[in-house]
Design an enzyme around this catalytic site. Structure first.
Site, PDB file in Angstrom:
ATOM      1  N   HIS A  23       0.866  -1.196   0.000  1.00  0.00           N
ATOM      2  CA  HIS A  23       0.000   0.000   0.000  1.00  0.00           C
ATOM      3  C   HIS A  23       0.894   1.233   0.000  1.00  0.00           C
ATOM      4  O   HIS A  23       1.316   1.708   1.051  1.00  0.00           O
ATOM      5  CB  HIS A  23      -0.917  -0.032   1.242  1.00  0.00           C
ATOM      6  CG  HIS A  23      -1.948   1.061   1.275  1.00  0.00           C
ATOM      7  ND1 HIS A  23      -3.187   0.893   1.875  1.00  0.00           N
ATOM      8  CD2 HIS A  23      -1.940   2.325   0.819  1.00  0.00           C
ATOM      9  CE1 HIS A  23      -3.878   2.001   1.775  1.00  0.00           C
ATOM     10  NE2 HIS A  23      -3.133   2.908   1.139  1.00  0.00           N
ATOM     11  N   HIS A  25       1.211   4.882  -2.323  1.00  0.00           N
ATOM     12  CA  HIS A  25       0.838   5.787  -3.419  1.00  0.00           C
ATOM     13  C   HIS A  25       2.120   6.443  -3.887  1.00  0.00           C
ATOM     14  O   HIS A  25       2.765   7.156  -3.118  1.00  0.00           O
ATOM     15  CB  HIS A  25      -0.140   6.854  -2.933  1.00  0.00           C
ATOM     16  CG  HIS A  25      -1.398   6.291  -2.355  1.00  0.00           C
ATOM     17  ND1 HIS A  25      -2.567   6.177  -3.075  1.00  0.00           N
ATOM     18  CD2 HIS A  25      -1.671   5.780  -1.123  1.00  0.00           C
ATOM     19  CE1 HIS A  25      -3.502   5.630  -2.313  1.00  0.00           C
ATOM     20  NE2 HIS A  25      -2.992   5.369  -1.114  1.00  0.00           N
ATOM     21  N   HIS A 202      -9.775   1.264  -1.141  1.00  0.00           N
ATOM     22  CA  HIS A 202      -9.644   1.821   0.204  1.00  0.00           C
ATOM     23  C   HIS A 202     -11.047   1.753   0.816  1.00  0.00           C
ATOM     24  O   HIS A 202     -12.017   2.251   0.212  1.00  0.00           O
ATOM     25  CB  HIS A 202      -9.210   3.279   0.145  1.00  0.00           C
ATOM     26  CG  HIS A 202      -7.753   3.493  -0.163  1.00  0.00           C
ATOM     27  ND1 HIS A 202      -7.133   2.939  -1.235  1.00  0.00           N
ATOM     28  CD2 HIS A 202      -6.813   4.234   0.501  1.00  0.00           C
ATOM     29  CE1 HIS A 202      -5.851   3.316  -1.238  1.00  0.00           C
ATOM     30  NE2 HIS A 202      -5.631   4.109  -0.194  1.00  0.00           N
ATOM     31  N   GLU A 205     -11.270   3.247   6.111  1.00  0.00           N
ATOM     32  CA  GLU A 205     -10.225   4.126   6.653  1.00  0.00           C
ATOM     33  C   GLU A 205     -10.936   5.177   7.512  1.00  0.00           C
ATOM     34  O   GLU A 205     -10.727   5.242   8.714  1.00  0.00           O
ATOM     35  CB  GLU A 205      -9.434   4.775   5.503  1.00  0.00           C
ATOM     36  CG  GLU A 205      -8.328   5.715   5.960  1.00  0.00           C
ATOM     37  CD  GLU A 205      -7.616   6.418   4.789  1.00  0.00           C
ATOM     38  OE1 GLU A 205      -8.161   6.449   3.670  1.00  0.00           O
ATOM     39  OE2 GLU A 205      -6.509   6.958   5.023  1.00  0.00           O
ATOM     40  N   ASP A 283       1.786   3.905   2.924  1.00  0.00           N
ATOM     41  CA  ASP A 283       0.743   4.757   2.347  1.00  0.00           C
ATOM     42  C   ASP A 283       1.343   5.940   1.573  1.00  0.00           C
ATOM     43  O   ASP A 283       1.496   5.854   0.363  1.00  0.00           O
ATOM     44  CB  ASP A 283      -0.232   5.225   3.446  1.00  0.00           C
ATOM     45  CG  ASP A 283      -1.612   5.575   2.929  1.00  0.00           C
ATOM     46  OD1 ASP A 283      -1.862   5.393   1.737  1.00  0.00           O
ATOM     47  OD2 ASP A 283      -2.456   6.016   3.738  1.00  0.00           O
ATOM     48  N   ASP A 284       1.658   7.019   2.287  1.00  0.00           N
ATOM     49  CA  ASP A 284       2.234   8.224   1.667  1.00  0.00           C
ATOM     50  C   ASP A 284       3.413   8.673   2.525  1.00  0.00           C
ATOM     51  O   ASP A 284       3.322   9.653   3.281  1.00  0.00           O
ATOM     52  CB  ASP A 284       1.182   9.336   1.609  1.00  0.00           C
ATOM     53  CG  ASP A 284      -0.044   8.915   0.822  1.00  0.00           C
ATOM     54  OD1 ASP A 284       0.002   8.914  -0.411  1.00  0.00           O
ATOM     55  OD2 ASP A 284      -1.051   8.540   1.470  1.00  0.00           O
TER      56      ASP A 284
HETATM   57  N1  ADE Z   1      -4.646   8.874  -1.604  1.00  0.00           N
HETATM   58  C1  ADE Z   1      -3.387   8.886  -1.118  1.00  0.00           C
HETATM   59  N2  ADE Z   1      -3.379   8.449   0.138  1.00  0.00           N
HETATM   60  C2  ADE Z   1      -4.657   8.135   0.473  1.00  0.00           C
HETATM   61  C3  ADE Z   1      -5.284   7.615   1.620  1.00  0.00           C
HETATM   62  N3  ADE Z   1      -4.617   7.314   2.739  1.00  0.00           N
HETATM   63  N4  ADE Z   1      -6.622   7.430   1.596  1.00  0.00           N
HETATM   64  C4  ADE Z   1      -7.317   7.719   0.494  1.00  0.00           C
HETATM   65  N5  ADE Z   1      -6.767   8.209  -0.618  1.00  0.00           N
HETATM   66  C5  ADE Z   1      -5.449   8.412  -0.638  1.00  0.00           C
HETATM   67 ZN    ZN Z   2      -3.764   4.765   0.642  1.00  0.00          ZN
END
Ligand code: ADE
Ligand code: ZN
Length: 339
Positions: A23, A25, A202, A205, A283-284
């Site tokens: 996971h 991005h 997703h 969350e 994630d990011d």
């Molecule tokens: N796009 C990038 N990170 C995200 C996240 N945690 N949840 C939803 N969309 C995303």
């Molecule tokens: Zn994500």
């Protein structure tokens, strides 16, 4: 009894484990330094004066706060070389964490809406993934639809992807969850499945358990991204376990986006205890303060995870991946050798 004498030993154990990241991005791996360099190279005006000013803006109270900045940041990505450089930098960083396999999300609509060519986005990312393969890092590429946009926009994006399906393994659903349930995208995901693509979303969350049910029943997901709020519904947990679906959990993301108030309250151990195949991911990472090992260490320290739990998480990252069993086997053997 954790089996660890002190946290430093646990951190070293985590670092030594082979891992897959499921996971991630790619646009969320854009570090402020690269954002500045790409802005200069492409002549893009940034709303921030310095790298420090960018980092100072990374305070979020929820997912939407983050997305507003994330979409601004990705405006520096304009040509194939930018996407290549971004992906190559992430892969080099992942290698440091002993990540052996990556399943990378990208958000084409965040780029094509700005006039960037779809071919340049996919070409740059896939080029860096191909070069990493020569260094022993395998990968899968997953195209996400932005759920705050219409299903017609997602359909047009799938149309654009058709010449590149040899490079794209699956489709996912990301962006603003609340108010944009999975069933809004029922038709485009049915079409993607018919094309032979894996299905991800997703779900749970920020959104309620009902969105996770929809991801299962309407989209027919092969994997659930996040899934935290599934724990609120025991029948849903049983269903996910029965279907053998993996959850891609992102501890530092959950903390930064206030999905959990504190990592001590993170549901990761409860997920494992419920029999769910949970994994740990970043994630990011450029926005949330850590790559995959930092996520493992932060949640392991907060929950005092045992050696067995950490091994399970590393194993799950491969068994929950889209690698063939024969491709998973050497990694699982390497983990067993460390256990
Ligand atoms: N796009 C990038 N990170 C995200 C996240 N945690 N949840 C939803 N969309 C995303
Ligand atoms: Zn994500």
């Amino acid at each position: 009894m954790t089996g660890f004498a002190w946290p430093a030993e646990r951190a070293a154990f985590i670092a030594a484990l082979p891992k897959a990241e499921l996971h991630l991005h790619i646009e969320g791996s854009l570090e402020p330094e690269m954002m500045f360099a790409l802005a200069q190279r492409g002549g893009v005006e940034l709303a921030f004066e310095s790298v420090d000013a960018i980092r100072a803006a990374y305070e979020f109270s929820n997912l939407q706060d983050f997305l507003d900045i994330y979409y601004q940041g990705m405006a520096v990505l304009r040509c194939e070389q930018d996407f290549y450089d971004l992906t190559a930098a992430y892969l080099a960083r992942a290698e440091v964490d002993n990540v052996r396999h990556v399943e990378i999300f990208f958000d084409p609509q965040g780029h094509t809406a700005r006039g960037v060519m779809f071919a340049d986005v996919v070409g740059g990312i896939a080029g860096a993934l191909a070069d990493a393969k020569a260094r022993g890092i395998s990968s899968r590429l997953i195209m996400c639809f932005l759920r705050h946009l219409s299903e017609a926009d997602a359909q047009a994006t799938l149309d654009e992807a058709l010449p590149f399906l040899h490079l794209i393994h699956g489709v996912g659903l990301d962006s603003s969850e609340l108010g944009h349930p999975p069933d809004k995208f029922a038709r485009v995901f049915a079409r993607a499945r018919a094309l032979g693509l894996k299905i991800l979303a997703h779900a749970g969350e920020e959104g309620p358990p009902d969105y996770v049910w929809q991801a299962l029943d309407v989209l027919g997901v092969d994997r659930i991204d996040h899934g935290n709020r599934a724990l609120e519904d025991e029948a849903l947990v049983q269903r996910i376990v029965a279907n053998g679906l993996t959850l891609t959990v992102c501890p530092l993301s959950n903390l930064k986006l206030c999905v959990v108030p504190d990592l001590v309250q993170h549901p990761l151990r409860r997920m494992l205890q419920a029999g769910l195949c949970a994994t740990v991911n970043s994630d990011d990472p450029a926005y949330f303060g850590g790559y995959v090992n930092a996520n493992f260490i932060a949640v392991a320290d907060a929950l005092d995870l045992t050696r067995d739990e950490i091994i399970t998480l590393a194993r799950n990252s491969f068994t929950g991946s889209f690698l063939e069993p024969s491709e998973q086997a050497p990694h699982l053997a390497d983990i067993a050798a460390l256990g």
